[in-house]
Design a protein around this motif. Structure first.
Motif, PDB file in Angstrom:
ATOM      1  N   HIS A   1       0.810  -1.220   0.000  1.00 19.04           N
ATOM      2  CA  HIS A   1       0.000   0.000   0.000  1.00 19.04           C
ATOM      3  C   HIS A   1       0.843   1.269   0.000  1.00 19.04           C
ATOM      4  O   HIS A   1       0.441   2.300  -0.547  1.00 19.04           O
ATOM      5  CB  HIS A   1      -0.921  -0.023   1.225  1.00 19.04           C
ATOM      6  CG  HIS A   1      -2.079   0.894   1.119  1.00 19.04           C
ATOM      7  ND1 HIS A   1      -3.068   0.961   2.077  1.00 19.04           N
ATOM      8  CD2 HIS A   1      -2.421   1.817   0.195  1.00 19.04           C
ATOM      9  CE1 HIS A   1      -3.969   1.848   1.736  1.00 19.04           C
ATOM     10  NE2 HIS A   1      -3.594   2.395   0.602  1.00 19.04           N
TER      11      HIS A   1
ATOM     12  N   THR B   1       1.471   3.682  -3.001  1.00 17.18           N
ATOM     13  CA  THR B   1       0.506   4.657  -3.507  1.00 17.18           C
ATOM     14  C   THR B   1       1.020   6.080  -3.327  1.00 17.18           C
ATOM     15  O   THR B   1       0.617   6.996  -4.055  1.00 17.18           O
ATOM     16  CB  THR B   1      -0.855   4.484  -2.797  1.00 17.18           C
ATOM     17  OG1 THR B   1      -1.828   5.285  -3.444  1.00 17.18           O
ATOM     18  CG2 THR B   1      -0.774   4.910  -1.346  1.00 17.18           C
TER      19      THR B   1
ATOM     20  N   GLU C   1      -4.618  -4.219  -1.476  1.00 13.96           N
ATOM     21  CA  GLU C   1      -4.067  -2.892  -1.731  1.00 13.96           C
ATOM     22  C   GLU C   1      -2.610  -2.954  -2.166  1.00 13.96           C
ATOM     23  O   GLU C   1      -1.719  -2.367  -1.560  1.00 13.96           O
ATOM     24  CB  GLU C   1      -4.251  -2.009  -0.492  1.00 13.96           C
ATOM     25  CG  GLU C   1      -5.727  -1.709  -0.259  1.00 13.96           C
ATOM     26  CD  GLU C   1      -5.986  -0.886   0.975  1.00 13.96           C
ATOM     27  OE1 GLU C   1      -6.845   0.000   0.925  1.00 13.96           O
ATOM     28  OE2 GLU C   1      -5.330  -1.138   2.016  1.00 13.96           O
TER      29      GLU C   1
ATOM     30  N   THR D   1      -1.724  -2.937  -9.148  1.00 13.13           N
ATOM     31  CA  THR D   1      -1.914  -3.938 -10.193  1.00 13.13           C
ATOM     32  C   THR D   1      -0.565  -4.259 -10.808  1.00 13.13           C
ATOM     33  O   THR D   1       0.390  -3.494 -10.698  1.00 13.13           O
ATOM     34  CB  THR D   1      -2.865  -3.419 -11.293  1.00 13.13           C
ATOM     35  OG1 THR D   1      -2.338  -2.205 -11.850  1.00 13.13           O
ATOM     36  CG2 THR D   1      -4.248  -3.136 -10.732  1.00 13.13           C
TER      37      THR D   1
ATOM     38  N   GLY E   1      -8.245  -4.990  -5.895  1.00 12.25           N
ATOM     39  CA  GLY E   1      -7.584  -4.030  -6.763  1.00 12.25           C
ATOM     40  C   GLY E   1      -7.733  -4.305  -8.244  1.00 12.25           C
ATOM     41  O   GLY E   1      -7.378  -3.454  -9.069  1.00 12.25           O
TER      42      GLY E   1
END
Length: 954
Positions: A371, A374, A417, A420, A444
């Motif tokens: 995560h 991001t 999370e 991709t 996701g």
């Protein structure tokens, strides 16, 4: 590998020297030795502080500390071994994959053990050393010989050690690093807790023992038959005595069976026997399929009523014992939960045994989350970097191979999370090829290229309805797939609100197959000074505060009001009707079970007291079937309000709850509530102390009530503020909709009260005021009208908004204080708290509690404890009747003190009890991560009038 070499810590491959993954089973007739217990520990601040000499037999560790395994070293030693770190998604180290800081806390562990006297001779077969969970990277030696290393914290790893064992004085040495390349794959919204936190076991492997096996047990709902085949790495035989099965591995048998479901978890005991070992089997026959655009088990669609479950214990972190795991499962079953998503890693394998036994649908999730990437728009994300794909496939394989024989596992999840990328596609392809009997999930994958279900997190209700109506667009494949909300209803602090509204959508549209509330338990760490600690309480450089406390259970596993609300919302029996005509409609909302396991009772209640009881004859309705029933003639009982209470109870003891456990209930009103009547008969009179009206005295200048029947009173006066809940405060990524900050910006937490007139007249006292925040032009013109019949005192509050109010109000009512109060009696909603969108579990009755028991102990203090639909309340010698029914709150501190507290230990009882009598409350919603309160639960600033009658009771 040479001395002091730590290059493996940043190796993106999953490890070296580790055996291939295989099925986990808890017991067999082969010998095993638990190596749990007391270990020696030397903690270092860096990965290369010491050489490898500690792993050699004879190394002196007598001056080392002692720790318990399973365990996390940062939760032992009273802080001597470092501290926990909590982040939601930020990596607590520089993001430079695969590198980690030199400041890398490292624990050298040593355990010396002897083999049991009945251990087979070392020449008879081999032995395996198994680690079920180590965070985050471990390098292992036995008797001075290096076995290898591994990452993958929540996954099992085994080494072949037979030739290295000695009868006595075996030295097992394990070097554990807090950070490794694997940490980039484990950014999972939880405490970072290094250590050997799951079991360590030595397993004897006789010649011809079981290596790996795969139980295939399908069910054909059309014929009622199950088909069994067990594939095994070593040939043997399968026996299931109850089914008269005796076949060779690899052969099939088809026989009539009772299928396994979460509602009817039928397991058949069997044995896998090879030349060297007998392994007990618990076989559940069931078939999972995606048919007609729906997830079906045994030919019937599922409705998930689930929770996300991190593993947690307030003292031991993720080191859970069997009884704690059992407690979780029993609590889930007793609160009507039928499914669990193992967020965001495979759980201890014994937990899945319990899910098989007691009956829970499981989404088994891989130990994967990235995560933190991001923050850089997913640049350098490992799941889209081919160098990391072997590690991703290793994690997928270790999950699937370990857990493939559990009938409770119906869906595999690739992780959470992680953006991709090609690595996720490789994982999905491998899982589909290895196990076609289950579905694959990953939230996701918005286009559902690699997955079998469409999954979302925290969508608003309106969007969920659009998806239910197939108006959501997306790829053709996605439009054909069912929706599950893998996370919704963020249970942080007071809340979540809106669960009943989601459930109505799930039950209205077939495509919506339910969801999983986030999450099961608050991750508070027991603390001697703070009660329960959360992020930031250990001096973390980066942290996300109390976002780690977002569960339906408090850290000590006490159910929160949110769990009681969820239990009511997801009841497997629907009870509806019109109390006035004496009819009731019973609907079976199970997916598989009929109602033969339940008994139904009724009670006739008059103003909250039971006047009569009896049983209700309900047929054994099949899933989805309803019956209209007639209630008996009500007894002749007088009172201002009457209602039927219908309950569905367990007819007999079950493995998860005793007989008479309440599964579902409903109340059907018969006669409406009659508000108290008061005819004014006393005029106000001026005295030396102020204004006298009946039993009350008022300040002549301000019109403030001072005493009532000799009881000292502070207030009442208009109050619109509440200590913002976590959901009021909202998530930081929702800056334009966070009510708490917006309320403060407007100044609702510091309202000013201006007295415009104090007007005694022939029948009462009128006090005209304006209540408004400093620095704003909006206000509330507020009139207090007081009248008395000589013994009682009635207050009517009229509120007219002035200016352009664009924000909803937190609350609207009056606040007062009494000098002393302990016990509270009330007729209204209970036993616990309720708010406009969290009131499904609130049951009108007569209740008694202490003021302290009215408080809900959220780990971060906030608005709590309101009782809904209260007609009257008594405390501290005062009785309060409302017209209309009101929201009642009482506490030993002010709202301002509640808001200022960071922990429950910051709240000190004062010498007064503060009472809120609210005409309205703002809804709660789920905006600490998800959507806010729905519009129908907003408390708008509109003209309002409400009344209270006060009287004293000696």
């Amino acid at each position: 590998m040479s001395l002091r070499t730590t290059a493996y810590v940043t190796d993106v491959t999953p490890g070296a020297g580790v055996l291939p993954p295989r099925a986990w089973y808890p017991a067999s007739d082969a010998k095993s030795l638990s190596l749990n217990g007391t270990w020696r520990l030397r903690r270092s601040a860096t990965a290369d502080a010491h050489d490898d000499a500690f792993a050699a037999p004879g190394h002196d560790t007598r001056d080392w500390a002692e720790v318990t395994v399973p365990g996390h070293w940062v939760l032992q030693g009273d802080g001597a071994f470092g501290s926990p770190i909590y982040t939601n998604h930020l990596y607590p180290f520089p993001v430079d994959p695969p590198h980690v800081p030199t400041e890398n806390p490292t624990g050298d562990h040593v355990r010396v053990f002897d083999l049991p006297k009945d251990w087979p001779r070392l020449s008879e077969g081999g032995a395996l050393l198994r680690f079920d969970g180590v965070e985050s990277c471990a390098r292992v030696w036995l008797n001075g010989t290096e076995l290898g290393w591994f990452t993958g914290s929540r996954l099992p790893h085994e080494f072949a050690v037979g030739e290295l064992l000695r009868p006595t004085g075996n030295v097992l040495a394990v070097r554990v690093h807090q950070w490794s390349a694997g940490s980039y794959l484990e950014d999972q919204d939880q405490w970072w807790l290094p250590g050997i936190f799951r079991d360590v076991t030595l397993l004897h492997r006789p010649e011809g023992s079981v290596t790996d096996f795969f139980v295939h047990a399908s069910y054909d709902h059309r014929t009622g038959e199950g088909t069994l085949r067990v594939d095994s790495g070593v040939a043997g035989r399968i026996t299931v005595p109850a089914l008269d099965i005796d076949i060779a591995t690899g052969e099939t048998a088809t026989v009539p069976v009772d299928p396994w479901t979460a509602e009817t978890p039928t397991l058949y005991d069997g044995v896998l026997a090879t030349p060297g070992e007998r392994v007990p089997l618990r076989i559940g026959f069931r078939t999972v399929a995606l048919e007609d655009g729906l997830i079906k088990v045994n030919g019937r669609p599922l409705l998930f009523k689930g929770v996300n479950r991190h593993e947690w214990h307030p003292e031991h972190g993720r080191a859970l014992d069997l009884e704690t795991m059992r407690q979780d499962v029993l609590l889930m079953k007793r609160h009507n939960i039928n499914a669990v998503r193992t967020s965001h890693y495979p759980p201890h394998p014994a937990f899945l045994d319990l899910c098989d036994e007691y009956g829970l649908w499981v989404i088994d999730e891989c130990d994967l989350e990235t995560h933190g990437f991001t923050e850089q728009s997913w640049r350098d994300n490992p799941v889209d970097d081919d160098r990391w794909t072997p590690a991703l496939l290793d994690r997928a394989a270790r999950m699937v191979e370990r857990d493939k024989n559990h009938p409770s596992v119906v869906v595999w999840s690739l992780g959470n999370e992680a953006g991709t990328g090609r690595g996720l596609t490789a994982m999905a392809e491998w899982i589909h090829a290895r196990d076609a009997s289950r579905l694959v999930h990953y939230e996701g994958d918005v286009d559902c290229r690699d997955t079998d279900v469409y999954s979302r997190m925290y969508p608003p209700h309106a969007e969920v309805e659009r998806i239910g109506r197939s108006l959501d667009g997306g790829t053709r494949k996605r439009r054909r797939l069912p929706l599950i909300l893998c996370e919704y209803g963020h249970a942080m602090g007071n809340g979540p609100g809106g669960l009943a509204d989601y459930q109505r959508l799930f039950e209205r549209y077939d495509r919506l197959q339910g969801g999983f509330v986030w999450e099961w338990i608050d991750h508070g760490i027991r603390h001697p000074e703070l009660g329960f600690a959360y992020g930031g309480d250990f001096g973390e450089e980066l942290h996300d505060g109390n976002f780690v406390c977002d569960g339906l259970l408090f850290p000590d596993r006490t159910p929160s009001p949110g769990l009681l609300e969820y239990r009511k919302v997801i009841e497997p029996v629907r009870i509806e009707g019109q109390g006035r005509d004496g009819s009731v409609r019973i609907t079976n909302a199970h997916d598989f079970a009929d109602l033969s396991a339940l008994t139904f009772t009724w009670s006739y209640d008059v103003e909250g007291e039971t006047a009569a009881t009896g049983t209700l004859s309900v047929p054994a309705l099949t899933p989805g079937e309803s019956a209209e029933l007639k209630l008996p003639e009500p007894p002749a009982a007088e009172g201002p309000e009457a209602r039927w209470t219908i309950r569905a109870l367990l007819a007999r003891d079950t493995p998860w709850a005793p007989r008479d456990h309440v599964v579902a209930w409903a109340q059907l009103p018969v006669t409406p509530h009659r508000p108290p009547a008061l005819t004014p008969s006393t005029a106000p009179a001026s005295t030396a102390d102020g204004i006298r009206l009946g039993p009350a005295t008022f300040d002549a200048r301000t019109g403030t009530l001072l005493t009532l029947g000799g009881l000292e009173v502070t207030g009442p006066r208009l109050d619109v503020w509440r200590a913002p809940t976590d959901n009021d405060e909202g998530a930081p990524w929702q800056p334009d909709a966070r009510l708490g900050p917006l309320w403060r910006k407007l100044g609702l937490h510091r309202m000013r009260h201006r007295v415009d007139a104090v007007e005694p007249d022939g029948t009462g006292l009128t006090v005209r005021t304006r209540v408004a925040p400093a620095g704003a032009e909006v206000g509330l013109a507020t009139t207090y009208r007081w009248v008395s019949d000589g013994e009682r005192l009635k207050l009517t509050v009229s509120v007219v908004p002035e200016g352009d109010w664009t924000l909803p109000l937190p609350r609207l009512g009056v606040r007062l204080a009494l000098p002393r109060a302990d016990r509270v009696r009330w007729f209204g909603g209970g036993p616990g708290e309720a708010y406009p969108d969290t009131r499904s579990a609130s049951r009108p009755a007569r209740w008694t509690a202490s003021v302290d028991d009215l408080q809900t102990p959220y780990v971060r203090p906030q608005e709590n404890g309101a009782r809904a639909d209260v007609h009257w309340a008594e405390l501290g010698g005062l009785r309060i009747d409302g017209d209309p029914a009101f929201w009642f709150t009482a506490r030993r501190w002010t709202t301002e003190q509640l808001e200022a507290a960071a922990h429950l230990t910051d709240l000190t009882p004062g010498d007064r009890v503060w009472i809120n009598l609210d005409h309205g409350q703002m809804g709660i919603g789920s905006q600490s991560c998800g959507p806010g309160a729905l519009p129908q639960y907003h408390l708008h600033a509109r003209p309002a009038e409400f009344s209270f009658v006060f009287s004293t009771r000696g």
